[in-house]
Design an enzyme around this catalytic site. Structure first.
Site, PDB file in Angstrom:
ATOM      1  CG  ASP A  39      -1.639   1.196   1.519  1.00 59.18           C
ATOM      2  OD1 ASP A  39      -2.527   1.476   0.729  1.00 59.18           O
ATOM      3  OD2 ASP A  39      -1.341   1.895   2.505  1.00 59.18           O
ATOM      4  CG  ASP A  52      -1.768   7.570   0.341  1.00 59.14           C
ATOM      5  OD1 ASP A  52      -0.814   8.269  -0.002  1.00 59.14           O
ATOM      6  OD2 ASP A  52      -2.808   7.458  -0.322  1.00 59.14           O
ATOM      7  N   GLY A  96      -7.585   3.991   2.858  1.00 59.54           N
ATOM      8  CA  GLY A  96      -7.678   2.897   1.883  1.00 59.54           C
ATOM      9  C   GLY A  96      -8.859   2.988   0.940  1.00 59.54           C
ATOM     10  CB  VAL A  97     -12.390   3.936   1.175  1.00 63.74           C
ATOM     11  CG1 VAL A  97     -12.521   2.771   2.154  1.00 63.74           C
ATOM     12  CG2 VAL A  97     -12.533   5.258   1.913  1.00 63.74           C
ATOM     13  NE  ARG A 131      -9.057  12.248  -5.294  1.00 62.21           N
ATOM     14  CZ  ARG A 131      -8.479  12.519  -6.454  1.00 62.21           C
ATOM     15  NH1 ARG A 131      -9.036  13.375  -7.295  1.00 62.21           N
ATOM     16  NH2 ARG A 131      -7.335  11.959  -6.802  1.00 62.21           N
ATOM     17  CB  SER A 142      -3.535   7.269  -3.979  1.00 62.20           C
ATOM     18  OG  SER A 142      -3.315   8.610  -4.361  1.00 62.20           O
ATOM     19  CE  LYS A 143      -9.584   7.951  -9.770  1.00 60.64           C
ATOM     20  NZ  LYS A 143     -10.862   8.499 -10.111  1.00 60.64           N
ATOM     21  CG  ASN A 144      -3.063  12.534  -6.036  1.00 60.96           C
ATOM     22  OD1 ASN A 144      -2.976  13.333  -6.971  1.00 60.96           O
ATOM     23  ND2 ASN A 144      -4.074  12.543  -5.186  1.00 60.96           N
ATOM     24  CG  ASP A 200      -2.073   2.522   6.274  1.00 60.88           C
ATOM     25  OD1 ASP A 200      -2.423   2.076   5.161  1.00 60.88           O
ATOM     26  OD2 ASP A 200      -2.337   3.668   6.662  1.00 60.88           O
TER      27      ASP A 200
HETATM   28  P1  B16 Z   1      -6.500   9.969  -3.866  1.00 60.24           P
HETATM   29  P2  B16 Z   1      -3.667   3.890  -0.158  1.00 60.24           P
HETATM   30  C1  B16 Z   1      -5.620   5.689  -0.360  1.00 60.24           C
HETATM   31  O1  B16 Z   1      -4.303   5.323  -0.564  1.00 60.24           O
HETATM   32  C2  B16 Z   1      -5.746   6.491   0.934  1.00 60.24           C
HETATM   33  O2  B16 Z   1      -5.485   5.658   2.057  1.00 60.24           O
HETATM   34  C3  B16 Z   1      -7.174   6.991   1.061  1.00 60.24           C
HETATM   35  O3  B16 Z   1      -7.301   7.753   2.259  1.00 60.24           O
HETATM   36  C4  B16 Z   1      -7.503   7.841  -0.167  1.00 60.24           C
HETATM   37  O4  B16 Z   1      -8.859   8.282  -0.105  1.00 60.24           O
HETATM   38  C5  B16 Z   1      -7.289   7.018  -1.433  1.00 60.24           C
HETATM   39  O5  B16 Z   1      -5.963   6.540  -1.464  1.00 60.24           O
HETATM   40  C6  B16 Z   1      -7.543   7.826  -2.698  1.00 60.24           C
HETATM   41  O6  B16 Z   1      -6.535   8.798  -2.782  1.00 60.24           O
HETATM   42  O7  B16 Z   1      -7.515  10.987  -3.450  1.00 60.24           O
HETATM   43  O8  B16 Z   1      -5.077  10.464  -3.777  1.00 60.24           O
HETATM   44  O9  B16 Z   1      -6.815   9.350  -5.205  1.00 60.24           O
HETATM   45  O10 B16 Z   1      -3.678   3.875   1.338  1.00 60.24           O
HETATM   46  O11 B16 Z   1      -4.529   2.829  -0.811  1.00 60.24           O
HETATM   47  O12 B16 Z   1      -2.291   3.971  -0.732  1.00 60.24           O
HETATM   48 MG    MG Z   2      -2.866   3.183   3.285  1.00 57.61          MG
END
Ligand code: B16
Ligand code: MG
Length: 213
Positions: free
Chosen positions: A9, A11, A47-48, A50, A117-119, A171
């Site tokens: 994972d 974030d 983890g969920v 946006r 995350s899309k980032n 996490d």
């Molecule tokens: P984004 P992970 C997840 O990343 C984050 O835990 C979660 O809080 C967030 O809403 C999701 O990415 C989408 O992120 O807005 O950047 O596209 O923990 O799966 O790495």
């Molecule tokens: Mg995470």
């Protein structure tokens, strides 16, 4: 060797962008008059996707929003978040994380990212890991977010490995559920180390070296 690959994972595991997510959602909550958005609420966003994360904030509001307004709110949060990401550099990659990643690779394991995350591409680039991983599955290539296993199954497929040969590192509770649902063993750090479905609770990132031996 117990595993052939490790799927991380992003974030909250590879980097501390989970804190930036919290701060950006908190700023958005303040903007729309939700003054009691807390770290406890933020745990449900880990983890969920946006848009699902936005609903966690909106549940605390007495106003109703159209779908278009919701998209605009999610974009505002993402702009705040991206401003924080832009200040990141290789210095934000923890030394223990980097040395453990290098040792896992030296031990013959394939390494992938499995993030909602899309980032993800931008964060990896900021950390100097743009070309590091053997495969990256992220929010840009899935239709279902964790706790659905899609992102981890994609990562395993990109590595040409079966789920039973990969360890997932998470996490978040939703992430552990996704890993387990996909047939993976899951190492859990932070919040996930306290969750009963986590296969290997760990206190420190370098504990992965013991688990994968
Ligand atoms: P984004 P992970 C997840 O990343 C984050 O835990 C979660 O809080 C967030 O809403 C999701 O990415 C989408 O992120 O807005 O950047 O596209 O923990 O799966 O790495
Ligand atoms: Mg995470």
């Amino acid at each position: 060797m117990k595993f052939k690959g490790v799927i991380f994972d992003l974030d909250g595991v590879i980097c501390s962008t989970d804190e930036y997510h919290f701060l950006a959602w908190k700023a958005l909550a303040d903007l729309i008059g939700v003054t009691d958005f807390s770290r406890e609420d933020n745990k449900l966003q880990r983890g969920v996707s946006r848009m699902e994360s936005l609903e966690v904030v909106l549940r605390k509001s007495d106003k109703t929003y159209t779908d278009e307004q919701k998209i605009a709110l999610a974009e505002t949060k993402n702009d705040i978040y991206k401003n924080m990401l832009e200040k990141m550099s290789e210095k934000d990659l923890d030394g223990e994380v980097l040395s453990t990643l290098n040792k896992l690779r030296a031990n013959g394991l394939k390494l992938a990212i499995g993030s909602s995350s899309k980032n993800t591409p931008f964060i990896l680039e900021r950390l100097g890991l743009g070309l590091f991983f053997d495969a990256v599955a992220d929010g840009n290539c899935v239709t279902k977010s964790k706790p659905d296993p899609e992102v981890f199954l994609k990562a395993a497929e990109y590595l040409s490995l079966n789920p039973e040969d990969c360890l997932v590192v998470e996490d978040a509770v939703a992430g552990v559920q996704a890993g387990v649902a996909g047939g993976f063993k899951v190492a859990g750090i932070g919040e996930a180390s306290k969750y009963e479905k986590t296969t290997y609770p760990i206190a420190s990132f370098s504990d992965l070296l013991k688990i994968t031996k």
